[in-house]
Write a protein that holds these residues in place. Structure first.
Motif, PDB file in Angstrom:
ATOM      1  N   UNK A 101      40.398  36.343  23.782  1.00  0.00           N
ATOM      2  CA  UNK A 101      38.953  36.591  24.328  1.00  0.00           C
ATOM      3  C   UNK A 101      38.621  35.485  25.440  1.00  0.00           C
ATOM      4  N   UNK A 102      38.489  36.036  26.666  1.00  0.00           N
ATOM      5  CA  UNK A 102      38.543  34.932  27.815  1.00  0.00           C
ATOM      6  C   UNK A 102      37.120  35.557  28.654  1.00  0.00           C
ATOM      7  N   UNK A 103      36.612  34.250  29.137  1.00  0.00           N
ATOM      8  CA  UNK A 103      35.485  34.401  30.250  1.00  0.00           C
ATOM      9  C   UNK A 103      35.745  33.302  31.314  1.00  0.00           C
ATOM     10  N   UNK A 104      35.333  34.052  32.430  1.00  0.00           N
ATOM     11  CA  UNK A 104      35.495  33.035  33.719  1.00  0.00           C
ATOM     12  C   UNK A 104      34.497  33.442  34.684  1.00  0.00           C
ATOM     13  N   UNK A 105      33.960  32.553  35.613  1.00  0.00           N
ATOM     14  CA  UNK A 105      33.134  32.612  36.773  1.00  0.00           C
ATOM     15  C   UNK A 105      34.034  33.687  37.622  1.00  0.00           C
ATOM     16  N   UNK A 106      33.200  34.483  38.266  1.00  0.00           N
ATOM     17  CA  UNK A 106      33.880  35.715  39.044  1.00  0.00           C
ATOM     18  C   UNK A 106      34.833  35.275  39.778  1.00  0.00           C
ATOM     19  N   UNK A 107      35.051  34.184  40.438  1.00  0.00           N
ATOM     20  CA  UNK A 107      36.224  33.983  41.267  1.00  0.00           C
ATOM     21  C   UNK A 107      37.449  33.429  40.473  1.00  0.00           C
ATOM     22  N   UNK A 108      37.026  32.926  39.331  1.00  0.00           N
ATOM     23  CA  UNK A 108      38.385  32.498  38.431  1.00  0.00           C
ATOM     24  C   UNK A 108      38.798  33.543  37.677  1.00  0.00           C
ATOM     25  N   UNK A 109      37.842  34.542  37.439  1.00  0.00           N
ATOM     26  CA  UNK A 109      38.671  35.823  36.661  1.00  0.00           C
ATOM     27  C   UNK A 109      39.360  36.506  37.533  1.00  0.00           C
ATOM     28  N   UNK A 110      38.935  36.686  38.752  1.00  0.00           N
ATOM     29  CA  UNK A 110      39.529  37.647  39.636  1.00  0.00           C
ATOM     30  C   UNK A 110      40.789  36.921  40.182  1.00  0.00           C
ATOM     31  N   UNK A 111      40.982  35.684  40.263  1.00  0.00           N
ATOM     32  CA  UNK A 111      41.914  35.111  41.211  1.00  0.00           C
ATOM     33  C   UNK A 111      42.877  33.991  40.286  1.00  0.00           C
ATOM     34  N   UNK A 126      52.615  39.895  23.474  1.00  0.00           N
ATOM     35  CA  UNK A 126      52.199  40.461  22.381  1.00  0.00           C
ATOM     36  C   UNK A 126      50.705  40.339  22.050  1.00  0.00           C
ATOM     37  N   UNK A 127      50.076  39.856  23.124  1.00  0.00           N
ATOM     38  CA  UNK A 127      48.529  39.397  22.931  1.00  0.00           C
ATOM     39  C   UNK A 127      47.810  40.324  23.559  1.00  0.00           C
ATOM     40  N   UNK A 128      46.677  40.911  23.013  1.00  0.00           N
ATOM     41  CA  UNK A 128      45.836  41.706  23.786  1.00  0.00           C
ATOM     42  C   UNK A 128      44.600  40.726  24.316  1.00  0.00           C
ATOM     43  N   UNK A 129      44.565  40.807  25.489  1.00  0.00           N
ATOM     44  CA  UNK A 129      43.810  39.778  26.466  1.00  0.00           C
ATOM     45  C   UNK A 129      42.535  40.537  27.057  1.00  0.00           C
ATOM     46  N   UNK A 130      41.581  40.166  26.593  1.00  0.00           N
ATOM     47  CA  UNK A 130      40.047  40.737  26.964  1.00  0.00           C
ATOM     48  C   UNK A 130      39.471  39.652  28.033  1.00  0.00           C
ATOM     49  N   UNK A 131      39.029  39.875  29.174  1.00  0.00           N
ATOM     50  CA  UNK A 131      38.452  39.102  30.073  1.00  0.00           C
ATOM     51  C   UNK A 131      37.001  39.279  30.509  1.00  0.00           C
ATOM     52  N   UNK A 132      36.145  38.779  30.486  1.00  0.00           N
ATOM     53  CA  UNK A 132      34.792  39.010  30.892  1.00  0.00           C
ATOM     54  C   UNK A 132      34.275  38.079  32.152  1.00  0.00           C
ATOM     55  N   UNK A 133      33.394  38.295  32.653  1.00  0.00           N
ATOM     56  CA  UNK A 133      32.885  37.497  33.955  1.00  0.00           C
ATOM     57  C   UNK A 133      31.288  37.223  33.810  1.00  0.00           C
TER      58      UNK A 133
END
Length: 346
Positions: A101-111, A126-133
């Motif tokens: 489970x990841x989170x990032x500032x908008x520019x980081x999450x997108x780029x 083999x990992x389910x990755x979830x990214x929030x911003x």
């Protein structure tokens, strides 16, 4: 237990959280595949059901009221529990070793995060990755509440745009790299092939494309031009992607962080224009809670990010742009300073 009729819907709570993260009903609507009028109607209906005002609306954006922020705090816990319930009900619950489970500032999450994950190759297959911003305080809250394993924080999201990330006892922080701001134009702009630097006064006189009020890059741009005199002819957009589309093939100018325009600089759709003053750099951090050790996958992603960072693309054809541009291009190649050191915030 029979739920009261005024109980908010999960989708409406999720929409409210997006408004808090993006600072805009329009951008939140886009993230939820809604039209802006439809999103506004849903938020207004939730306000009526609860009997409280949740948003302060203005032509330049929307921000949560004190009641709205309190509701958002509870809503994050509700959404986290709802996701866990959905996993349990569908029989797809994964162990922590299989979920990141990841989170990032908008520019980081997108780029940047997508690039770092792709560089990991099979390590994340083999990992389910979830990214929030979201904005920096939202990211910190997600880390503190244990709703994400790891967050990447852009220094440009800090209040005022020039404030270093504050120390916190409940977080571990590792510096990943540094990002810079740059003046950029499209291929058809005269500055794309100009010899020498552009002055701050020329930038102030140019037709600009800027971020929404309240964003750190917008604040920096206004501070940069504050001492000049000239028309404020600009377009305003709530995202860097929209700004880039407005620049390509046009005659407008923008100030953006370099990490968001690397691919456009590499393929020649945008050009970096040297300015007659220094453009500041800001760090990008990885942050996680001190209460839980990083999983193997999270640790690997931090190592990939710290090792690879976000290097600039090669700058082609600079020899034809004069010695000042060459110096700027050479300096740009070292703009990202990587650090493998780790510190616990105290």
């Amino acid at each position: 237990m029979v739920l009261p009729s005024k109980m908010p819907q999960l989708a409406d709570l999720d929409l409210l959280l997006s408004v808090e993260d993006y600072g805009s009903v329009g951008k939140a609507a886009q993230a939820h595949s809604l039209s802006q009028p439809a999103a506004s109607i849903r938020l207004s209906a939730m306000e009526r059901r609860l009997g409280i005002r949740l948003l302060e609306r203005s032509p330049t954006g929307s921000k949560l009221t004190e009641n709205g922020r309190m509701l958002a705090k509870y809503a994050r816990n509700v959404m986290h529990a709802a996701r866990e319930l959905l996993e349990f009900g569908s029989g797809t619950s994964l162990s922590e070793a299989q979920r990141l489970r990841l989170a990032g500032s908008p520019g980081i999450a997108e780029n940047l995060i997508p690039e770092w994950l792709s560089r990991g190759g099979a390590a994340f297959s083999e990992v389910r990755v979830e990214v929030q911003t979201g904005k920096v305080e939202s990211l910190r809250e997600l880390v503190r509440a244990g709703h994400v394993d790891l967050a990447f924080v852009d220094g440009w999201c800090e209040s005022g745009g020039l404030v270093p990330m504050q120390s916190r006892e409940d977080m571990v922080v590792q510096n990943i790299c540094e990002d810079r701001l740059a003046v950029v134009v499209g291929t058809g702009h005269p500055w794309a092939t100009r010899r020498g630097v552009v002055t701050t006064q020329e930038l102030a006189d140019a037709p600009l494309v800027v971020r929404e009020r309240g964003s750190a890059i917008r604040e920096f741009t206004e501070d940069l031009l504050g001492g000049t005199r000239g028309p404020r002819n600009y377009l305003e957009f709530p995202s860097s992607e929209a700004i880039k589309h407005a620049l390509v093939g046009g005659q407008r100018v923008a100030v953006l962080n370099v990490s968001t325009v690397r691919s456009e600089l590499a393929d020649g759709r945008l050009h970096w224009v040297p300015l007659d003053c220094d453009m500041p750099a800001k760090p990008i951090y990885a942050a996680w809670s001190t209460s839980e050790p990083l999983s193997a996958h999270a640790r690997e992603l931090v190592e990939i990010a710290a090792k690879k960072g976000s290097p600039l693309p090669p700058v082609d054809g600079v020899s034809s742009l004069g010695s000042n541009v060459i110096a700027e291009a050479n300096a740009a190649k070292t703009m990202y300073v990587h650090s493998s050191s780790m510190e616990t915030m105290t």
